[in-house]
Design an enzyme around this catalytic site. Structure first.
Site, PDB file in Angstrom:
ATOM      1  N   LYS A 181       0.671  -1.184  -0.094  1.00  0.00           N
ATOM      2  CA  LYS A 181      -0.082   0.040   0.134  1.00  0.00           C
ATOM      3  C   LYS A 181       0.938   1.311   0.084  1.00  0.00           C
ATOM      4  O   LYS A 181       1.872   1.111   0.383  1.00  0.00           O
ATOM      5  CB  LYS A 181      -1.004  -0.009   1.123  1.00  0.00           C
ATOM      6  CG  LYS A 181      -0.173   0.513   2.550  1.00  0.00           C
ATOM      7  CD  LYS A 181      -1.394   0.408   3.620  1.00  0.00           C
ATOM      8  CE  LYS A 181      -1.091   1.704   4.245  1.00  0.00           C
ATOM      9  NZ  LYS A 181      -0.178   1.933   5.222  1.00  0.00           N
ATOM     10  N   HIS A 211      -0.917  -5.772   5.731  1.00  0.00           N
ATOM     11  CA  HIS A 211      -0.211  -6.759   6.601  1.00  0.00           C
ATOM     12  C   HIS A 211      -1.057  -7.014   7.630  1.00  0.00           C
ATOM     13  O   HIS A 211      -0.803  -7.993   8.380  1.00  0.00           O
ATOM     14  CB  HIS A 211       1.197  -5.948   7.116  1.00  0.00           C
ATOM     15  CG  HIS A 211       1.146  -5.131   7.981  1.00  0.00           C
ATOM     16  ND1 HIS A 211       0.780  -3.811   7.540  1.00  0.00           N
ATOM     17  CD2 HIS A 211       1.503  -4.951   9.393  1.00  0.00           C
ATOM     18  CE1 HIS A 211       0.585  -2.925   8.905  1.00  0.00           C
ATOM     19  NE2 HIS A 211       0.956  -3.795   9.729  1.00  0.00           N
ATOM     20  N   LYS A 215      -1.376 -10.780  10.320  1.00  0.00           N
ATOM     21  CA  LYS A 215      -1.290 -11.045  11.848  1.00  0.00           C
ATOM     22  C   LYS A 215      -1.877 -12.313  12.398  1.00  0.00           C
ATOM     23  O   LYS A 215      -3.238 -12.517  11.993  1.00  0.00           O
ATOM     24  CB  LYS A 215      -1.838  -9.846  12.488  1.00  0.00           C
ATOM     25  CG  LYS A 215      -0.745  -8.653  12.323  1.00  0.00           C
ATOM     26  CD  LYS A 215      -1.280  -7.427  13.039  1.00  0.00           C
ATOM     27  CE  LYS A 215      -0.806  -6.139  12.809  1.00  0.00           C
ATOM     28  NZ  LYS A 215       0.664  -5.724  13.562  1.00  0.00           N
ATOM     29  N   GLU A 249      -1.921   4.256  18.396  1.00  0.00           N
ATOM     30  CA  GLU A 249      -0.538   4.071  18.234  1.00  0.00           C
ATOM     31  C   GLU A 249      -0.004   4.990  19.179  1.00  0.00           C
ATOM     32  O   GLU A 249      -0.489   6.446  19.342  1.00  0.00           O
ATOM     33  CB  GLU A 249       0.179   4.147  16.965  1.00  0.00           C
ATOM     34  CG  GLU A 249      -0.383   3.231  15.984  1.00  0.00           C
ATOM     35  CD  GLU A 249       0.296   3.404  14.579  1.00  0.00           C
ATOM     36  OE1 GLU A 249       1.372   2.913  14.422  1.00  0.00           O
ATOM     37  OE2 GLU A 249      -0.297   4.161  13.886  1.00  0.00           O
ATOM     38  N   ASP A 269      -4.061   6.142   5.614  1.00  0.00           N
ATOM     39  CA  ASP A 269      -3.163   5.267   6.028  1.00  0.00           C
ATOM     40  C   ASP A 269      -3.220   4.084   6.818  1.00  0.00           C
ATOM     41  O   ASP A 269      -2.803   3.085   6.392  1.00  0.00           O
ATOM     42  CB  ASP A 269      -1.961   6.151   6.970  1.00  0.00           C
ATOM     43  CG  ASP A 269      -0.559   5.310   7.328  1.00  0.00           C
ATOM     44  OD1 ASP A 269       0.053   4.701   6.354  1.00  0.00           O
ATOM     45  OD2 ASP A 269      -0.373   5.233   8.616  1.00  0.00           O
ATOM     46  N   HIS A 274      -6.492  -1.301   7.024  1.00  0.00           N
ATOM     47  CA  HIS A 274      -6.502  -2.136   8.221  1.00  0.00           C
ATOM     48  C   HIS A 274      -7.441  -1.974   9.100  1.00  0.00           C
ATOM     49  O   HIS A 274      -8.250  -3.178   9.268  1.00  0.00           O
ATOM     50  CB  HIS A 274      -5.106  -1.789   9.280  1.00  0.00           C
ATOM     51  CG  HIS A 274      -4.068  -1.494   8.452  1.00  0.00           C
ATOM     52  ND1 HIS A 274      -3.515  -2.378   7.296  1.00  0.00           N
ATOM     53  CD2 HIS A 274      -2.655  -0.848   8.867  1.00  0.00           C
ATOM     54  CE1 HIS A 274      -2.291  -1.956   7.027  1.00  0.00           C
ATOM     55  NE2 HIS A 274      -1.864  -0.905   7.804  1.00  0.00           N
ATOM     56  N   LYS A 374      -2.198   8.574  15.894  1.00  0.00           N
ATOM     57  CA  LYS A 374      -0.932   8.263  16.482  1.00  0.00           C
ATOM     58  C   LYS A 374      -0.804   9.391  17.738  1.00  0.00           C
ATOM     59  O   LYS A 374      -1.820  10.134  17.877  1.00  0.00           O
ATOM     60  CB  LYS A 374      -0.152   9.116  15.323  1.00  0.00           C
ATOM     61  CG  LYS A 374       0.063   8.736  13.819  1.00  0.00           C
ATOM     62  CD  LYS A 374       1.195   7.634  13.943  1.00  0.00           C
ATOM     63  CE  LYS A 374       0.862   7.090  12.328  1.00  0.00           C
ATOM     64  NZ  LYS A 374       1.514   5.905  12.268  1.00  0.00           N
TER      65      LYS A 374
END
Ligand code: BG6
Length: 533
Positions: A181, A211, A215, A249, A269, A274, A374
């Site tokens: 991505k 990704h 997981k 995060e 992002d 995700h 974030k």
């Protein structure tokens, strides 16, 4: 009438030969089978190669999943020798130079310099690969990993095509191309990219990586839901009050990423990919077969049924936030606008919260709250399913803080998939507090991977690269899924591009902007503290 209890028919255990199991991607091999292919990493001087790709390939090789003959070839514009590339990778992996396993792997690591915007570069690359493959004794199967900047996806694949490196999808030779991505910047650019790539590569040759799907704990959502019989009947509008999905995060913008992040923001992002994947796995119907097509079809139906949580303007259901200076984990953190390579007047969001619903029979009327950001207090990714309260409050308990006491009723049952850290699943329910009265008390049943399995969880990239080598696209995103995800977020992207839009501020280390709390409180809900059990 007899007193005999009804007989439960037990299915006879199915016997499958080990050979067949090894061949079945969805069952997963019980025996390790080494895959043989040439792995080519385009854009190998970037951070991803040293941090994720080569470590994952090394781990696969050590476990016997990648054959000892398979070459791994890094390609980028910078000048490097095989030896300097090997040395760089060894340092990134922190292995000793005399480690015998590493030496065996390093002998198969190569570096070729090429300008990916120049078609001649690919002709030379083709002949280099042929030489490497001839010497290694491998042929016929290549995996090309696009670890480049997104603007190089198309020129690189055109280059591969022009050099005759894209075989027909049904021929004897195999090419699989993995795309990192971001895949597009919005709906139009994603469509355009898909359609242009679609003329060069068949869908079965294209692996769009997310990704999160690699997981272990994300895959476990499906196993937990469809491998048990007692939870699934409860996962619907009859029993679920609402669902919260969080990817929090504590880190800010890592060095070197500012240029990308300031164009992308949290919605592109993390949320568009995700978080929506987590939502799909939580909400999808059981597939008829555990095979890529069936799973993609079910995930796709969820994205297609996504709707804004409230009618009206975008800010009724979407909140953008940007962090100001603050403290995270006891340390001072500067504001987003002061981060490396960020425009000092940037309006880009570092936090996003959405209230959405899924317009289908199972989930109609159940709010799904999604958030990512974030510089939040901790790193915690989880899916929390909050059930409805019992219809009648028969029990209460007394809870005191200092001199002030409250009568507290039942807390809702909550099922939490902890994706990271402390990977596991917990279920919160009420019990009787010991004593002479009926006092209700919340407790948690907790499964953690570390306690149950005492084994290390494979890295997402290990699993995903192995699946590419095996040709299993279950954990990758199909082009229609990706397009549907862009279609859903596009009105929010549009609204946030308008000149009058300003993200809400939140201090680094706080739980996010107050407006995100209002999103839930309007419907009588509040955010969980992520990571709590
Ligand atoms: C990446 C984003 O896709 O996912 C990053 O680009 C983010 O900004 C990362 O930090 C989060 O992934 P993980 O696996 O650390 O939760």
């Amino acid at each position: 009438m007899t007193n005999e209890s009804p007989r439960v028919e037990q299915a006879a255990p199915t016997q499958v030969s080990a050979e067949r199991l090894a061949d079945s991607p969805s069952q997963g091999p019980r025996r390790v089978r080494a895959e043989e292919a040439t792995v080519v990493i385009l854009g190998a001087s970037g951070d991803l190669t040293a941090r994720k790709l080569v470590p994952a390939l090394y781990a696969l090789a050590r476990q016997g999943y990648l054959s000892e003959r398979s070459p791994v070839v890094g390609v980028a514009r910078r000048e490097k020798t095989d030896q300097s590339f090997r040395e760089e990778m060894r340092e990134a992996l922190r292995v000793n130079a005399d480690d015998a396993e590493w030496q065996g792997f390093a002998r198969r690591l190569f570096y070729r310099q090429a300008d990916l915007t120049n078609a001649d570069g690919f002709t030379q690359l083709k002949s280099s690969l042929e030489t490497i493959e001839r010497e290694a004794g491998v042929s016929g199967k290549r995996v090309v990993y696009m670890a480049t900047a997104p603007e190089l996806f198309l020129p690189s694949i055109e280059g591969l095509h022009a050099a005759g490196m894209v075989p027909p999808p049904d021929g004897d030779e195999t090419l699989r191309v993995v795309l990192e991505k971001p895949f597009g910047h919005d709906l139009n650019s994603a469509r355009e990219l898909s359609s242009r790539l679609g003329r060069l590569l068949a869908e079965e040759q294209t692996y769009r990586i997310d990704h999160y799907l690699g997981k272990e704990t994300v895959q476990n959502i499906l196993l937990f839901r469809f491998g048990n019989s007692i939870f699934e009947p409860l996962l619907n509008r009859g029993h679920v009050d609402h669902v919260q999905i969080t990817v929090a995060e504590s880190q800010g913008i890592e060095r070197g990423r500012g240029g990308y992040y300031d164009k992308a923001g949290a919605l592109r992002d993390v949320l568009q990919n995700h978080v929506l994947q987590l939502l799909c796995l939580t909400a999808m119907e059981p597939p008829s077969y555990f095979l890529a097509k069936h799973i993609h079809d079910e995930r796709m139906k969820v994205v297609e049924a996504l709707r804004p949580g409230e009618a009206g303007p975008v800010d009724r259901w979407a909140v953008a936030g940007q962090y100001t200076a603050g403290r995270v984990g006891g340390e001072a953190a500067r504001s987003y606008r002061e981060e490396d390579r960020i425009d000092p007047s940037s309006r880009r969001e570092t936090y996003v919260a959405l209230s959405v619903r899924i317009d289908n029979w199972r989930w109609a009327g159940v709010p799904f709250y999604l958030r990512t950001g974030k510089r939040l207090p901790e790193r915690a990714t989880e899916v929390a399913i909050q059930f409805k309260l019992p219809p009648q409050h028969l029990f209460t308990t007394v809870e005191c803080e200092g001199d002030i006491c409250d009568l507290v009723e039942a807390r809702p049952n909550t099922l939490v998939f902890r994706i990271q850290p402390h990977e596991g699943i917990s279920l919160m329910f009420s019990t009787k507090r010991p004593g002479m009265q009926y006092q209700i008390h919340p407790v948690t049943m907790d499964f953690t991977y570390t306690n149950a399995f005492h084994t290390h969880l494979p890295e997402a990239y290990e699993r995903l690269l192995l699946d590419v080598l095996r040709g299993d696209s279950t954990l990758f995103t199909r082009s229609d899924e990706l397009e549907a995800a862009w279609r859903f977020v596009q009105p929010v992207l549009d609204a946030w591009e308008r000149p009058e839009h300003q993200p809400h501020e939140y201090a680094a280390g706080s739980g996010g902007p107050a407006a995100a709390d209002t999103l839930l409180s309007r419907r009588g809900h509040r955010w969980r503290r992520p990571g709590t059990r």
